[in-house]
Scaffold this motif. Structure first.
Motif, PDB file in Angstrom:
ATOM      1  N   HIS A  99       0.776  -1.244   0.000  1.00  0.00           N
ATOM      2  CA  HIS A  99       0.000   0.000   0.000  1.00  0.00           C
ATOM      3  C   HIS A  99       0.808   1.293   0.000  1.00  0.00           C
ATOM      4  O   HIS A  99       0.230   2.371  -0.047  1.00  0.00           O
ATOM      5  CB  HIS A  99      -0.951   0.003   1.209  1.00  0.00           C
ATOM      6  CG  HIS A  99      -1.957  -1.089   1.165  1.00  0.00           C
ATOM      7  ND1 HIS A  99      -3.021  -1.089   0.292  1.00  0.00           N
ATOM      8  CD2 HIS A  99      -2.045  -2.237   1.866  1.00  0.00           C
ATOM      9  CE1 HIS A  99      -3.719  -2.183   0.465  1.00  0.00           C
ATOM     10  NE2 HIS A  99      -3.157  -2.911   1.410  1.00  0.00           N
TER      11      HIS A  99
ATOM     12  N   ARG B 190      -6.779  -1.096   3.149  1.00  0.00           N
ATOM     13  CA  ARG B 190      -6.732   0.092   2.289  1.00  0.00           C
ATOM     14  C   ARG B 190      -7.569   1.223   2.885  1.00  0.00           C
ATOM     15  O   ARG B 190      -7.089   2.355   3.023  1.00  0.00           O
ATOM     16  CB  ARG B 190      -7.218  -0.282   0.891  1.00  0.00           C
ATOM     17  CG  ARG B 190      -7.036   0.805  -0.133  1.00  0.00           C
ATOM     18  CD  ARG B 190      -7.371   0.321  -1.502  1.00  0.00           C
ATOM     19  NE  ARG B 190      -8.778  -0.047  -1.576  1.00  0.00           N
ATOM     20  CZ  ARG B 190      -9.449  -0.259  -2.689  1.00  0.00           C
ATOM     21  NH1 ARG B 190      -8.836  -0.169  -3.838  1.00  0.00           N
ATOM     22  NH2 ARG B 190     -10.717  -0.583  -2.672  1.00  0.00           N
TER      23      ARG B 190
ATOM     24  N   LEU C  54       0.120   3.645  -3.056  1.00  0.00           N
ATOM     25  CA  LEU C  54      -1.218   4.217  -2.982  1.00  0.00           C
ATOM     26  C   LEU C  54      -1.298   5.312  -1.919  1.00  0.00           C
ATOM     27  O   LEU C  54      -1.851   6.386  -2.158  1.00  0.00           O
ATOM     28  CB  LEU C  54      -2.227   3.104  -2.668  1.00  0.00           C
ATOM     29  CG  LEU C  54      -3.682   3.501  -2.628  1.00  0.00           C
ATOM     30  CD1 LEU C  54      -4.155   3.912  -4.012  1.00  0.00           C
ATOM     31  CD2 LEU C  54      -4.503   2.328  -2.111  1.00  0.00           C
TER      32      LEU C  54
END
Length: 186
Positions: free
Chosen positions: A29, A76, A32
């Protein structure tokens, strides 16, 4: 099939060994989180700071979570919630302090791992997008970035921003409409 078999690899790794699992969470992650931080803050250095702090807070939080909480985690959306809270706090703090004297300081430094062509392309489109995003109200910018950069579903954005789904849809719609108007005005 056990409950553990249904877990994604990151949550399973976190349950097996927090440190190794966290390394997987970070690897899965970090791009992102950084991209989101960059689109929200508009500055490379701020995005690096926000990303580092978000992962630090995530690790500290995970250390205190029990197995059931980790098993039920949506990594997320959870990381985006941490990032959004940090961004809001930084923006609030920044609005209370006079801006530093930045004369002579470059606005953004290049990523040493990126090619010259990649840097040029990122600057062309990234700078234009960042300038437009920076002109949106904070709530619209956050909703648009989470939907169209992070690709979170509206339900997760509502959770991250702590607002109703209808409000999320409204912020996205108004933000995109304003971006189109601003993009056409340049």
């Amino acid at each position: 099939m056990s409950h553990m078999d249904c877990l994604d690899p990151v949550r399973k790794a976190l349950l097996d060994d927090l440190d190794e699992g966290f390394a997987e969470l970070f690897a899965a992650h970090r791009g992102l989180v950084f991209t989101t931080a960059l689109r929200l803050s508009g500055r490379w250095a701020d995005a690096e700071d926000l990303t580092a702090e978000a992962f630090l807070r995530a690790y500290r939080a995970l250390a205190g979570y029990d197995r059931d909480r980790i098993a039920g985690l949506q990594p997320r959306a959870w990381l985006m919630t941490i990032l959004m809270n940090l961004w809001r706090n930084c923006a609030r703090t920044r609005s209370r302090k006079p801006p530093p004297d930045l004369r002579g300081v470059p606005v953004e430094t290049a990523d040493p791992r990126e090619s010259v062509e990649g840097t040029a392309a990122r600057h062309e489109t990234g700078d234009e997008l960042q300038a437009l995003l920076g002109r949106l109200p904070a709530e619209q910018r956050a909703a648009v970035v989470l939907r169209h950069v992070v690709d979170l579903p509206v339900s997760e954005i509502a959770t991250v921003l702590k607002i109703p789904q209808g409000t999320v849809k409204s912020h996205i719609s108004r933000g995109l409409k304003r971006l189109r108007a601003l993009g056409g005005a340049q």
